[in-house]
Design a protein around this motif. Structure first.
Motif, mmCIF file in Angstrom:
data_model
loop_
_atom_site.group_PDB
_atom_site.id
_atom_site.type_symbol
_atom_site.label_atom_id
_atom_site.label_comp_id
_atom_site.label_asym_id
_atom_site.label_seq_id
_atom_site.Cartn_x
_atom_site.Cartn_y
_atom_site.Cartn_z
ATOM 1 N N TYR A 1 40.844 41.686 47.698
ATOM 2 C CA TYR A 1 40.407 42.619 46.653
ATOM 3 C C TYR A 1 40.790 44.062 46.931
ATOM 4 N N ARG A 2 41.245 44.339 48.150
ATOM 5 C CA ARG A 2 41.493 45.743 48.490
ATOM 6 C C ARG A 2 42.944 45.970 48.906
ATOM 7 N N ILE B 1 38.226 43.939 37.846
ATOM 8 C CA ILE B 1 37.620 43.433 39.072
ATOM 9 C C ILE B 1 37.119 42.014 38.782
ATOM 10 N N PHE C 1 31.606 43.423 47.575
ATOM 11 C CA PHE C 1 32.042 43.970 46.286
ATOM 12 C C PHE C 1 31.668 45.441 46.156
ATOM 13 N N THR D 1 34.393 47.095 47.760
ATOM 14 C CA THR D 1 35.597 47.087 46.915
ATOM 15 C C THR D 1 35.508 48.174 45.837
ATOM 16 N N ILE D 2 34.337 48.298 45.226
ATOM 17 C CA ILE D 2 34.169 49.332 44.197
ATOM 18 C C ILE D 2 34.405 50.718 44.802
ATOM 19 N N TRP E 1 38.291 51.411 45.586
ATOM 20 C CA TRP E 1 39.149 51.831 44.466
ATOM 21 C C TRP E 1 38.656 53.139 43.853
ATOM 22 N N PHE F 1 35.892 50.284 35.757
ATOM 23 C CA PHE F 1 36.181 48.882 36.072
ATOM 24 C C PHE F 1 35.952 48.005 34.848
#
Ligand code: GLC
Ligand code: CA
Length: 563
Positions: free
Chosen positions: A84-85, A115, A200, A203-204, A207, A215
């Motif tokens: 995810y990253r 996402i 997560f 991840t938020i 980004w 998102f």
């Protein structure tokens, strides 16, 4: 003639910290593999997007929503995320991403990243660890593993079906199965697990720190699940789904509020706060949970996308969603097309007036790869009228790449070239979503129609793509592209308060509404011309979706903007 926004904008002034930028934004969805290919390998990439930013500026969009660009084996077009990253090496690097977002921001355009929290891919390091670990281990608890049924545990834990067809359970060879609501390459994550939640949030932040402004949350209604035994049968699930009352074990559960409240806290660490829009295919009455300011803040309304091209239906949908926005404090969201449904220029040309045939199930209409029944001219005429109706409404407009060209669905993709798992897992029933994901035509007379420097394109482009090419349309004052550019430039003028007033008209096929600044939008949904209502006779006609030959007549399937 309308002036088009300039191609260079001072980033500092345009991206001032306006916390409400999203409320009435025109958001353009880029499906990265099919947008623009910088290195000629047939796959669209991040540098291709960066190179096309002047096009986005000229189009006049406020934000780009970028479909998944993460490392992926593309079992589901990138909605199967390995990491995810990071950026998929097929699409570029993190440095390319940083360059792209800086260039977008410099051009006054925000970026919304897709996402995908419901499932990772089966190549994610967590899933590989889970497979290598025994039943009951912490590694398996990040996903949804259950013992098989039957004496040798070879039967799936339940008869649940995946959205893409076939069983939703995949055996792993040691008596356990894992749940995948989508493809087997997309194992569902266990959102009851704290590590999953924390990852997560990381991840938020990852980004957001890189400048992502918002998102788009994939299948936002699926994260929380009730998997207490005995698991209910597929038939019971179907019944609960129709009830739509929040009691379904897999969809739209109350525990989601707690998950998204944590996300909201992270969004609010930033200035302006990061935004989010939920993809939640739930009943309109159930959308509030996702759109609440304490939750994701906005949710897609797919009502117009599912509606027939019909004045009464559109009227009811607008009223319902205006009320919804007032109740939630969110803004409206309007959508006709995205990467999951038949392009609306084709949908509106379907026979028997079945213009609500939005979903991939309806693609049986293209049996054998052809669509003899589609009236393309009518589809485009209605799509343009519908678009001008939509672009005048208060709230965000979500546009899908290629719709500004009036691009139809590509029906004639050979089976051997298809990629969508819904085609393979539902053989003979659905032809899948590849038809709206064909690489864009930029130039009529160039290899791959200007998609990239070579003739490579990861899905075959039909010959008729040439006539829809950007370069032809940019030079044509009557093209669909020119219409979109003018409407998007003018749209900023009618975005005052988020309200509208209907104008009463005595005809079942007509709808007209008024926006701030004296703007009025009038649509004839019918298939016959209608005498222009007298209220409009003296008004200034600024834009129309089709030719107006007789000033006293409103042509069939046409929208006009008046000032
Ligand atoms: C969403 C996406 C779709 C994808 C699915 C599974 O509906 O829009 O493209 O296949 O989620 O991630
Ligand atoms: Ca490429």
């Amino acid at each position: 003639m309308t002036t088009i926004r300039p191609t260079t904008i001072d980033a500092g002034t345009v991206l001032a910290a306006d916390p409400d930028w999203w409320r009435q934004a025109a958001v353009y969805q880029v499906y990265p593999r099919s947008f623009a290919d910088a290195n000629g390998d047939g796959i669209g990439d991040l540098r291709g997007i960066t190179a096309r930013i002047p096009y986005l500026v000229e189009l006049g969009v406020d934000a780009v929503w970028l479909s998944p660009f993460y490392p992926s084996a593309l079992a589901d077009g990138g909605y199967d995320v390995d990491d995810y990253r990071d950026v998929d090496p097929k699409l570029g690097t993190l440095a390319d991403f940083d360059e792209m977002i800086a260039a977008l921001h410099g051009a006054g355009i925000r970026l919304i990243a897709d996402i995908v929290p419901n499932h990772s891919s089966d190549r994610h390091e967590w899933f590989r660890e889970a497979l290598a670990s025994p039943p009951g281990s912490a590694a398996r608890d990040r996903y949804i593993f259950r013992d098989g049924e039957g004496p040798d545990r070879s039967e799936p834990p339940s008869d649940w079906e995946s959205i893409f067809g076939g069983s939703a359970w995949q055996p792993v060879g040691d008596g356990q199965f894992y749940l995948h609501l989508f493809a087997p390459e997309q194992p569902d994550l266990n959102w009851a697990n704290r590590q999953v939640r924390d990852d997560f949030l990381a991840t938020i932040r990852f980004w957001s720190d890189r400048g992502v402004d918002g998102f788009r949350v994939d299948v936002a209604h699926a994260l929380a699940k009730d998997l207490t035994y005995p698991l209910r049968s597929h038939a019971e699930l179907e019944q609960t789904r129709l009830a739509g009352d929040g009691s379904h074990p897999l969809w739209d559960r109350e525990e989601l509020d707690e998950i998204y409240a944590e996300w909201r806290a992270v969004f609010d660490e930033y200035d302006p706060p990061r935004t989010a829009v939920a993809e939640a295919w739930v009943a309109p009455t159930r959308r509030h949970r996702y759109a609440a300011p304490t939750s994701l803040g906005q949710a897609f309304n797919f009502d117009l996308l599912r509606a027939n091209f019909d004045a009464a239906e559109f009227h009811e949908i607008v009223d319902r969603n205006m009320a919804f926005a007032a109740e939630t404090g969110s803004s409206n969201t309007w959508v006709f097309s995205n990467h999951d449904v038949i392009r609306h220029a084709t949908r509106y040309g379907l026979p028997d007036d079945d213009t609500a045939g939005y979903d991939i199930g309806k693609q049986w209409l293209f049996s054998g790869g052809v669509s003899p029944a589609v009236d393309a001219a009518r589809g485009l005429r209605r799509a343009r009228a519908a678009t001008l109706f939509l672009l005048g409404l208060p709230g965000s407009a979500y546009l899908y790449q290629g719709e500004e060209l009036g691009l139809p669905e590509v029906a004639d993709i050979p089976d051997t070239a298809r990629q969508d798992p819904s085609f393979f897992r539902n053989a003979g029933v659905e032809i899948g979503r590849d038809g709206c994901r064909v690489p864009l035509p930029w130039a009529a007379d160039a290899p791959s129609y200007g998609f990239g420097p070579t003739d490579a394109a990861h899905l075959p482009q039909p010959e008729w793509f040439a006539q829809y090419a950007v370069d032809l349309q940019a030079a044509d004052p009557n093209s669909t592209l020119t219409m979109y550019r003018r409407a998007l430039a003018l749209r900023h003028e009618l975005q005052g308060p988020e309200n509208l007033a209907w104008i009463a008209l005595d005809h079942p096929d007509l709808l007209a509404y008024q926006r701030p600044g004296g703007w009025t939008i009038l649509t004839n949904f019918g298939d016959a011309p209608v005498p222009l209502p007298s209220a409009f006779a003296d008004r200034e006609q600024v834009l129309s979706s089709g030719p107006i030959d007789d000033a006293a007549l409103l042509p069939a399937e046409t929208t006009i903007w008046y000032r």
